[in-house]
Scaffold this motif. Structure first.
Motif, short mmCIF file in Angstrom:
data_model
loop_
_atom_site.label_atom_id
_atom_site.label_comp_id
_atom_site.label_asym_id
_atom_site.label_seq_id
_atom_site.Cartn_x
_atom_site.Cartn_y
_atom_site.Cartn_z
N THR A 208 0.83 -1.21 0.00
CA THR A 208 0.00 0.00 0.00
C THR A 208 0.86 1.26 0.00
O THR A 208 0.58 2.22 -0.72
CB THR A 208 -0.92 0.00 1.24
N ILE A 209 1.92 1.25 0.79
CA ILE A 209 2.81 2.42 0.87
C ILE A 209 3.51 2.67 -0.47
O ILE A 209 3.57 3.81 -0.95
CB ILE A 209 3.84 2.22 2.01
N GLU A 210 4.02 1.61 -1.11
CA GLU A 210 4.70 1.80 -2.39
C GLU A 210 3.72 2.28 -3.46
O GLU A 210 4.09 3.06 -4.34
CB GLU A 210 5.39 0.51 -2.82
N ALA A 211 2.48 1.82 -3.41
CA ALA A 211 1.49 2.25 -4.40
C ALA A 211 1.12 3.72 -4.20
O ALA A 211 0.90 4.45 -5.17
CB ALA A 211 0.24 1.37 -4.29
N GLU A 212 1.07 4.16 -2.95
CA GLU A 212 0.66 5.54 -2.66
C GLU A 212 1.81 6.53 -2.85
O GLU A 212 1.58 7.70 -3.21
CB GLU A 212 0.14 5.63 -1.23
N PHE A 213 3.04 6.07 -2.65
CA PHE A 213 4.19 6.97 -2.72
C PHE A 213 5.18 6.44 -3.77
O PHE A 213 6.09 5.65 -3.44
CB PHE A 213 4.87 7.08 -1.35
N PRO A 214 5.02 6.83 -5.02
CA PRO A 214 5.81 6.25 -6.11
C PRO A 214 7.31 6.56 -6.05
O PRO A 214 8.09 5.87 -6.70
CB PRO A 214 5.18 6.87 -7.37
N GLN A 215 7.71 7.57 -5.30
CA GLN A 215 9.14 7.89 -5.19
C GLN A 215 9.78 7.30 -3.94
O GLN A 215 10.85 7.73 -3.51
CB GLN A 215 9.33 9.42 -5.20
N VAL A 216 9.11 6.29 -3.39
CA VAL A 216 9.59 5.64 -2.18
C VAL A 216 9.72 4.14 -2.42
O VAL A 216 8.88 3.53 -3.09
CB VAL A 216 8.62 5.90 -1.00
N GLU A 240 12.71 9.86 -2.01
CA GLU A 240 12.54 11.30 -2.01
C GLU A 240 12.11 11.76 -0.62
O GLU A 240 11.12 11.24 -0.07
CB GLU A 240 11.51 11.69 -3.07
N PRO A 241 12.82 12.73 -0.01
CA PRO A 241 12.62 13.05 1.41
C PRO A 241 11.18 13.38 1.80
O PRO A 241 10.69 12.88 2.83
CB PRO A 241 13.54 14.26 1.63
N LEU A 242 10.47 14.22 1.05
CA LEU A 242 9.11 14.58 1.44
C LEU A 242 8.20 13.37 1.45
O LEU A 242 7.40 13.17 2.37
CB LEU A 242 8.56 15.66 0.50
N GLN A 243 8.33 12.54 0.41
CA GLN A 243 7.50 11.35 0.36
C GLN A 243 7.91 10.34 1.42
O GLN A 243 7.06 9.63 1.97
CB GLN A 243 7.56 10.71 -1.04
N VAL A 244 9.20 10.26 1.72
CA VAL A 244 9.65 9.34 2.77
C VAL A 244 9.03 9.71 4.11
O VAL A 244 8.56 8.85 4.85
CB VAL A 244 11.20 9.35 2.87
N ASN A 245 9.02 11.00 4.44
CA ASN A 245 8.43 11.42 5.72
C ASN A 245 6.96 11.04 5.81
O ASN A 245 6.50 10.53 6.84
CB ASN A 245 8.61 12.93 5.90
N ALA A 246 6.23 11.28 4.72
CA ALA A 246 4.81 10.94 4.73
C ALA A 246 4.60 9.43 4.76
O ALA A 246 3.73 8.91 5.47
CB ALA A 246 4.13 11.54 3.49
N ALA A 247 5.41 8.70 4.00
CA ALA A 247 5.29 7.25 3.95
C ALA A 247 5.64 6.62 5.30
O ALA A 247 5.02 5.65 5.73
CB ALA A 247 6.19 6.69 2.86
N PHE A 248 6.63 7.21 5.96
CA PHE A 248 7.04 6.68 7.26
C PHE A 248 5.93 6.84 8.30
O PHE A 248 5.68 5.94 9.11
CB PHE A 248 8.32 7.37 7.72
N GLU A 249 5.26 7.98 8.27
CA GLU A 249 4.13 8.19 9.19
C GLU A 249 3.02 7.18 8.91
O GLU A 249 2.42 6.64 9.85
CB GLU A 249 3.60 9.61 9.05
N LYS A 250 2.78 6.91 7.63
CA LYS A 250 1.76 5.91 7.30
C LYS A 250 2.19 4.53 7.79
O LYS A 250 1.36 3.75 8.27
CB LYS A 250 1.53 5.89 5.78
N MET A 251 3.48 4.25 7.69
CA MET A 251 3.99 2.97 8.17
C MET A 251 3.81 2.84 9.68
O MET A 251 3.35 1.79 10.18
CB MET A 251 5.46 2.82 7.80
N LEU A 252 4.13 3.89 10.41
CA LEU A 252 3.97 3.84 11.87
C LEU A 252 2.51 3.66 12.26
O LEU A 252 2.19 2.90 13.17
CB LEU A 252 4.53 5.13 12.50
N ASN A 253 1.63 4.37 11.55
CA ASN A 253 0.19 4.22 11.84
C ASN A 253 -0.27 2.79 11.55
O ASN A 253 -1.09 2.22 12.28
CB ASN A 253 -0.61 5.21 11.01
N GLY A 254 0.26 2.22 10.46
CA GLY A 254 -0.10 0.85 10.14
C GLY A 254 0.39 -0.15 11.18
O GLY A 254 -0.32 -1.10 11.53
N LEU A 255 1.59 0.08 11.70
CA LEU A 255 2.11 -0.79 12.74
C LEU A 255 1.29 -0.67 14.02
O LEU A 255 1.05 -1.66 14.72
CB LEU A 255 3.58 -0.46 13.01
#
Length: 265
Positions: A208-216, A240-255
Motif C-alpha cells: 500500500t505504501i509503495e502504491a501511494e508513494f511512487p518515489q519511495v 525522495e525526502p518529502l514522500q519518505v516522511n509521509a510514507a514513514f508516518e503511514k507505516m507507523l500508523n499501520g504498525l
C-alpha cells in the motif's frame, strides 16, 4: 544512469582472497550522493569475461571493472574488452610513457640507468596495450595506468585489482568525469525494528505504501534473532525526502493498527 561494478579474479571466487572493492565502491559513491545499481563477480575465464563485457558495453551504464589488466598469463581483461568491442589491442602512447617512467624510476632507485632495449621491457609495455580508442586512467600509486572506453551514453573504467591502486583511480574518475551527477537526487531513509511479527503480515502495508508513494521504496530485512536479540524485522522506507516522511508516518500508523511492538532506529 546506472552504475555497475565488475570484480574479476579466480582468487575472489575461490575464497583465497576476500573482496574489498564492493564495500569501498559503495562508500565512494555514497559520499557523492550516488548509488551502485548492480555488481558481478567473474573468474579468470576469457569467454565468460568477454560475454559479460559484450552485454554491459551494450548498456548506457557507468561501469567500474577491477582486476585482470596486468600482463601475466592469468590477466585477460584487456584482451576480453578488445574482443567484446571487436577492435584490436594497441599500445597507447601515453600509457607507454607512463610505464617507461615507472621503469626508469625503479632503475634509478636501484642505482642503475634504465635499459629499454631489454626483452622484459617489451613485456612490461603490454600493460599499456588497450582496446583501440581507449583513454588512460592515471595511477598515482605506480604510474601504470588503467583505461576507459566510452560507449553510447555510458562508459567502462578498467582498474587494477590492487585496492591501493584501484580506489584512488576510481575516485579520480568520479571527481573528474562525473561531478555533475553528485548530490543531484536528495534521498532519505527511515526505519524501525518490528519485533515478533511475520513478514507476510506486513506485506499488504508495504504494498500500500509503495502504491501511494511512487518515489519511495519499502525495504524489509528479517532477522531470526539470537541469544541476546529477539526475532525482528528492520522495516523502512527510502527515497525522495518529502514522500519518505509521509510514507514513514503511514507505516507507523499501520504498525499501530497491528498493535505491533517496534522501535525507531
Amino acid at each position: 544512469m546506472a552504475i555497475g561494478l565488475i570484480i574479476i579474479g579466480d582468487e575472489i571466487l575461490s575464497g583465497k582472497r576476500t573482496d574489498k572493492h564492493f564495500p569501498k565502491v559503495v562508500e565512494l559513491l555514497n559520499a557523492r550522493g550516488l548509488q551502485l545499481s548492480w555488481a558481478e563477480y567473474i573468474g579468470d575465464d576469457r569467454e565468460r569475461i568477454t560475454s559479460v563485457l559484450q552485454r554491459t558495453f551494450s548498456s548506457n551504464d557507468i561501469v567500474f571493472s577491477c582486476g585482470g589488466i596486468g600482463a601475466t598469463p592469468d590477466d585477460h581483461t584487456r584482451q576480453c574488452a578488445a574482443a567484446a568491442l571487436d577492435v584490436p589491442l594497441v599500445l597507447h602512447p601515453e600509457a607507454k610513457e607512463r610505464i617507461q617512467e615507472r621503469i626508469a624510476d625503479m632503475a634509478r632507485e636501484a642505482g642503475k640507468e634504465p635499459d629499454f632495449s631489454k626483452p622484459e621491457m617489451a613485456h612490461r609495455l603490454k600493460m599499456g596495450e588497450f582496446p583501440q580508442g581507449a583513454e588512460i586512467i592515471p595511477n598515482p600509486y605506480n604510474k601504470i595506468p588503467g583505461f576507459s572506453v566510452r560507449h553510447g551514453g555510458g562508459a567502462h573504467y578498467f582498474v587494477p585489482g590492487f585496492p591501493e591502486m584501484a580506489w584512488p583511480m576510481i575516485e579520480w574518475v568520479l571527481d573528474t568525469q562525473y561531478p555533475h551527477l553528485f548530490q543531484r537526487v536528495a534521498r532519505l531513509e527511515k526505519a524501525v525494528l518490528v519485533y515478533e511479527i511475520a513478514e507476510s503480515t506486513l506485506t499488504p502495508l508495504m504494498e500500500t505504501i509503495e502504491a501511494e508513494f511512487p518515489q519511495v521504496k519499502v525495504f524489509s530485512l528479517p532477522s531470526v534473532g539470537s541469544a541476546t536479540v529477539r526475532r525482528h524485522i528492520e522495516l523502512g522506507v527510502k527515497g525522495e525526502p518529502l514522500q519518505v516522511n509521509a510514507a514513514f508516518e503511514k507505516m507507523l500508523n499501520g504498525l499501530d493498527a497491528f498493535k505491533a511492538e517496534f522501535q525507531r532506529i
